[in-house]
Design a protein around this motif. Structure first.
Motif, PDB file in Angstrom:
ATOM      1  N   LEU A 350       6.515  22.668 -18.233  1.00 37.06           N
ATOM      2  CA  LEU A 350       5.281  22.079 -17.720  1.00 37.06           C
ATOM      3  C   LEU A 350       5.606  21.047 -16.655  1.00 37.06           C
ATOM      4  CD1 LEU A 350       3.167  21.550 -20.962  1.00 37.06           C
ATOM      5  CD2 LEU A 350       2.785  23.227 -19.150  1.00 37.06           C
ATOM      6  N   ARG A 351       4.795  21.028 -15.626  1.00 39.60           N
ATOM      7  CA  ARG A 351       4.960  20.062 -14.555  1.00 39.60           C
ATOM      8  C   ARG A 351       3.614  19.426 -14.231  1.00 39.60           C
ATOM      9  NH1 ARG A 351       9.480  20.286 -11.155  1.00 39.60           N
ATOM     10  NH2 ARG A 351       8.200  19.573  -9.408  1.00 39.60           N
ATOM     11  N   SER A 352       3.645  18.268 -13.608  1.00 42.86           N
ATOM     12  CA  SER A 352       2.454  17.652 -13.034  1.00 42.86           C
ATOM     13  C   SER A 352       2.792  17.286 -11.599  1.00 42.86           C
ATOM     14  CB  SER A 352       2.030  16.409 -13.820  1.00 42.86           C
ATOM     15  OG  SER A 352       3.066  15.442 -13.808  1.00 42.86           O
ATOM     16  N   SER A 353       1.773  17.035 -10.796  1.00 43.63           N
ATOM     17  CA  SER A 353       2.008  16.695  -9.400  1.00 43.63           C
ATOM     18  C   SER A 353       1.008  15.642  -8.955  1.00 43.63           C
ATOM     19  CB  SER A 353       1.921  17.947  -8.509  1.00 43.63           C
ATOM     20  OG  SER A 353       0.739  18.675  -8.773  1.00 43.63           O
ATOM     21  N   ARG A 354       1.302  15.037  -7.821  1.00 40.94           N
ATOM     22  CA  ARG A 354       0.500  13.911  -7.349  1.00 40.94           C
ATOM     23  C   ARG A 354      -0.587  14.361  -6.381  1.00 40.94           C
ATOM     24  NH1 ARG A 354       4.808  10.120  -4.686  1.00 40.94           N
ATOM     25  NH2 ARG A 354       2.937   8.898  -4.203  1.00 40.94           N
ATOM     26  N   ARG A 355      -1.693  13.618  -6.407  1.00 41.57           N
ATOM     27  CA  ARG A 355      -2.785  13.790  -5.468  1.00 41.57           C
ATOM     28  C   ARG A 355      -3.124  12.441  -4.876  1.00 41.57           C
ATOM     29  NH1 ARG A 355      -7.085  14.219  -8.036  1.00 41.57           N
ATOM     30  NH2 ARG A 355      -8.382  15.197  -6.443  1.00 41.57           N
ATOM     31  N   SER A 356      -3.635  12.461  -3.641  1.00 43.28           N
ATOM     32  CA  SER A 356      -4.059  11.210  -3.018  1.00 43.28           C
ATOM     33  C   SER A 356      -5.072  11.543  -1.934  1.00 43.28           C
ATOM     34  CB  SER A 356      -2.856  10.450  -2.453  1.00 43.28           C
ATOM     35  OG  SER A 356      -3.237   9.154  -2.017  1.00 43.28           O
ATOM     36  N   ASP A 357      -5.325  10.559  -1.049  1.00 38.46           N
ATOM     37  CA  ASP A 357      -6.216  10.765   0.087  1.00 38.46           C
ATOM     38  C   ASP A 357      -5.535  10.201   1.330  1.00 38.46           C
ATOM     39  OD1 ASP A 357      -6.407   8.029  -0.300  1.00 38.46           O
ATOM     40  OD2 ASP A 357      -8.455   8.118  -1.096  1.00 38.46           O
ATOM     41  N   PHE A 358      -6.243  10.223   2.461  1.00 38.63           N
ATOM     42  CA  PHE A 358      -5.626   9.745   3.693  1.00 38.63           C
ATOM     43  C   PHE A 358      -5.384   8.236   3.662  1.00 38.63           C
ATOM     44  CE2 PHE A 358      -7.222  13.823   5.452  1.00 38.63           C
ATOM     45  CZ  PHE A 358      -6.014  14.286   5.959  1.00 38.63           C
ATOM     46  N   ALA A 359      -6.221   7.508   2.938  1.00 41.06           N
ATOM     47  CA  ALA A 359      -5.972   6.075   2.787  1.00 41.06           C
ATOM     48  C   ALA A 359      -4.664   5.851   2.039  1.00 41.06           C
ATOM     49  CB  ALA A 359      -7.135   5.413   2.047  1.00 41.06           C
ATOM     50  N   GLY A 360      -4.389   6.697   1.046  1.00 44.99           N
ATOM     51  CA  GLY A 360      -3.130   6.594   0.321  1.00 44.99           C
ATOM     52  C   GLY A 360      -1.942   6.904   1.208  1.00 44.99           C
ATOM     53  N   LEU A 361      -2.103   7.872   2.103  1.00 45.09           N
ATOM     54  CA  LEU A 361      -1.031   8.197   3.043  1.00 45.09           C
ATOM     55  C   LEU A 361      -0.777   7.031   3.987  1.00 45.09           C
ATOM     56  CD1 LEU A 361       0.954  10.053   4.490  1.00 45.09           C
ATOM     57  CD2 LEU A 361      -0.991  11.105   5.678  1.00 45.09           C
ATOM     58  N   ALA A 362      -1.868   6.444   4.492  1.00 39.47           N
ATOM     59  CA  ALA A 362      -1.708   5.290   5.385  1.00 39.47           C
ATOM     60  C   ALA A 362      -1.001   4.147   4.666  1.00 39.47           C
ATOM     61  CB  ALA A 362      -3.078   4.843   5.899  1.00 39.47           C
ATOM     62  N   ALA A 363      -1.344   3.909   3.406  1.00 39.12           N
ATOM     63  CA  ALA A 363      -0.714   2.831   2.633  1.00 39.12           C
ATOM     64  C   ALA A 363       0.768   3.120   2.425  1.00 39.12           C
ATOM     65  CB  ALA A 363      -1.431   2.667   1.298  1.00 39.12           C
ATOM     66  N   ALA A 364       1.108   4.392   2.185  1.00 39.33           N
ATOM     67  CA  ALA A 364       2.514   4.745   1.999  1.00 39.33           C
ATOM     68  C   ALA A 364       3.313   4.475   3.267  1.00 39.33           C
ATOM     69  CB  ALA A 364       2.622   6.216   1.590  1.00 39.33           C
ATOM     70  N   ARG A 365       2.720   4.766   4.406  1.00 36.47           N
ATOM     71  CA  ARG A 365       3.400   4.481   5.671  1.00 36.47           C
ATOM     72  C   ARG A 365       3.562   2.977   5.874  1.00 36.47           C
ATOM     73  NH1 ARG A 365       1.379   8.594  10.512  1.00 36.47           N
ATOM     74  NH2 ARG A 365       2.838  10.279  10.008  1.00 36.47           N
ATOM     75  N   GLU A 366       2.528   2.241   5.525  1.00 36.23           N
ATOM     76  CA  GLU A 366       2.608   0.783   5.686  1.00 36.23           C
ATOM     77  C   GLU A 366       3.683   0.174   4.791  1.00 36.23           C
ATOM     78  OE1 GLU A 366      -1.291  -0.640   4.917  1.00 36.23           O
ATOM     79  OE2 GLU A 366      -2.162   0.186   6.767  1.00 36.23           O
ATOM     80  N   ARG A 367       3.921   0.792   3.646  1.00 37.64           N
ATOM     81  CA  ARG A 367       4.969   0.312   2.745  1.00 37.64           C
ATOM     82  C   ARG A 367       6.353   0.717   3.216  1.00 37.64           C
ATOM     83  NH1 ARG A 367       1.154   2.150  -1.183  1.00 37.64           N
ATOM     84  NH2 ARG A 367       2.388   4.062  -1.489  1.00 37.64           N
ATOM     85  N   GLY A 368       6.415   1.472   4.283  1.00 34.76           N
ATOM     86  CA  GLY A 368       7.703   1.884   4.824  1.00 34.76           C
ATOM     87  C   GLY A 368       8.334   3.047   4.095  1.00 34.76           C
TER      88      GLY A 368
END
Length: 456
Positions: A350-368
């Motif tokens: 069994l596996r699980s995977s992550r979901r997000s939105d574009f705001a989450g992507l922008a935040a990930a970029r801001e965190r480097g």
């Protein structure tokens, strides 16, 4: 008094029609699952005496031959279409009676295919509707590039002439009833609205408002890729499709599912992308049963590869089997219902995977975090605007190009979330870490992500 009932296959963007009078009716461009057509005729209390094809379809398997066999109706197919079964060949100007005072008149309208034929419904000699198949659509026309590349430019010019013929010979008040154009990739573009007339199209359809050279140049420049399974539809329809088999597939337990995955077969989880992300069998792919299942699964799966379906209920399996049959995907070799815990032999499967939105992507970029951004939209969508730095691989090319995805956690996006979930599941099955962006693309700019217009 005549009637016209629409039989919609929304998932493929197509419509079929039942048109008739008090006792008898004709069916235009029937779907593969003919039980829907027979039920519509039963509700009207009419007998199907004619089954009519506007052309050999490139986007779905027709039910015409089977429907004619079951009902005893005459099967009308354009005379120039090369087929391997007995039918009534139809030529320009031919008239076929439907019911008292009601008839269909064939009108040659090449362009979508060389043999394409429209049918004008007449009541007591008066034109009351026209079935335009893949010729004149709502605000558009059918694609001219699905038959043979060497014919495309000539068919585009023929499409322009055919649309003008319809407009010249029919009154503005005549309703236009196309088969394609409601999301079908057989349409050259998509327009708003679900109903139109000759008069409506006269003022807005590019084929009627632009000269032939401009129309052809713009039409050809706008053509994008079509689903790979289209290559199999024309030959299947020309050969004469076999009767549809909707008997339930054999049940599969966890051991068989694991064995089929190990053999490289496709195991498809039909649940929602949210449920899939929360937990799924490792190696399975997520194609939502509620989405455009037939289009995307048939487009991506190697043709003829066995498929096993996983879903919450038997009804979900049956719906998916019906949907896939419409585009020639064979009967599933197996199926299982329930939950991921029922389909996996051990917890490690069994596996699980992550979901997000574009705001989450922008935040990930801001965190480097420097996430890998994968855009799986089609080429035309990408050309209209893309996230700066994103890798672009259209979904239908991803299976062959997985090796081009850079190392790292992959944030996958499309225009709304459906294709991103499919792509993420394919990457997940290949052992990659993913985040599926479940968001509308218009939210990317609002999230502060820089957009660019890629160079041609």
């Amino acid at each position: 008094m005549f009637f016209v009932d629409t039989i919609e296959t929304a998932s493929l963007g197509n419509r079929s029609y039942l048109a008739g009078g008090r006792r008898a009716a004709a069916v235009v461009d029937p779907p593969r699952d003919i039980d829907r057509v027979i039920a519509a005729a039963a509700r009207r209390g009419v007998r199907i005496t004619l089954v009519v094809e506007t052309h050999l379809h490139n986007d779905y398997v027709t039910g015409g031959l089977d429907l004619a066999r079951v009902t005893g109706a005459r099967y009308l197919v354009p005379a120039a279409a090369q087929v391997s079964f007995a039918r009534v060949p139809v030529a320009d100007g031919d008239l076929a009676g439907v019911d008292d005072g009601l008839a269909l008149r064939a009108l040659a309208t090449p362009g979508h295919t060389p043999h394409h034929t429209s049918y004008v419904l007449t009541e007591e000699g008066r034109d009351v509707a026209v079935f335009t198949g893949g010729s004149l659509l709502i605000g558009s026309v059918g694609r001219p590039d699905l038959v043979e590349p060497r014919l495309t430019a000539g068919l585009a010019r023929a499409q322009h002439a055919s649309v003008h013929r319809l407009a010249d010979e029919l009154a503005d008040t005549v309703p236009v009833l196309p088969t394609h154009g409601f999301g079908s990739f057989c349409s050259s573009s998509q327009a708003e609205g679900s109903a139109t007339t000759i008069g409506d199209e006269r003022g807005r359809n590019d084929a009627l408002v632009k000269d032939v050279d401009t129309f052809v140049a713009e039409l050809l420049a706008a053509l994008d890729d079509v689903p790979a399974y289209y290559a199999h539809m024309g030959p299947a329809n020309a050969a004469g499709p076999a009767p549809l088999d909707l008997t339930p597939p054999d049940p599969a337990d966890a051991e068989e599912i694991a064995r089929r995955l190990a053999a490289g077969e496709w195991v498809v989880d039909l649940r929602s992308r949210v449920a899939f992300a929360e937990g799924h069998v490792a190696g399975s792919f997520n194609f939502e049963g509620e989405g455009r299942l037939a289009t995307y699964l048939a487009w991506l799966i190697p043709w003829g590869k066995p498929v096993t379906l996983l879903a919450s209920t038997a009804a979900d399996i049956a719906d998916a089997q019906r949907e896939l049959s419409r585009v020639g995907v064979g009967r599933p070799v197996a199926a299982a219902t329930g939950a991921p815990e029922d389909w996996a032999g051990t917890a490690s499967e069994l596996r699980s995977s992550r979901r997000s939105d574009f705001a989450g992507l922008a935040a990930a970029r801001e965190r480097g975090e420097d996430p890998v951004v994968l855009d799986v939209r089609r080429n035309a969508e990408h050309r209209a605007g893309a996230i700066a730095g994103a890798v672009h691989i259209p979904l239908h090319e991803l299976r062959e190009r997985l090796g081009e995805v850079p190392p790292g956690v992959v944030w996958v996006h499309c225009a709304g979330g459906t294709r991103a979930a499919i792509a993420a599941s394919m990457l997940d099955a290949a052992g990659r870490g993913t985040v599926a962006v479940d968001d509308g693309f218009d939210a990317a700019a609002r999230a502060g992500l820089r957009l660019t217009v890629p160079a041609p």
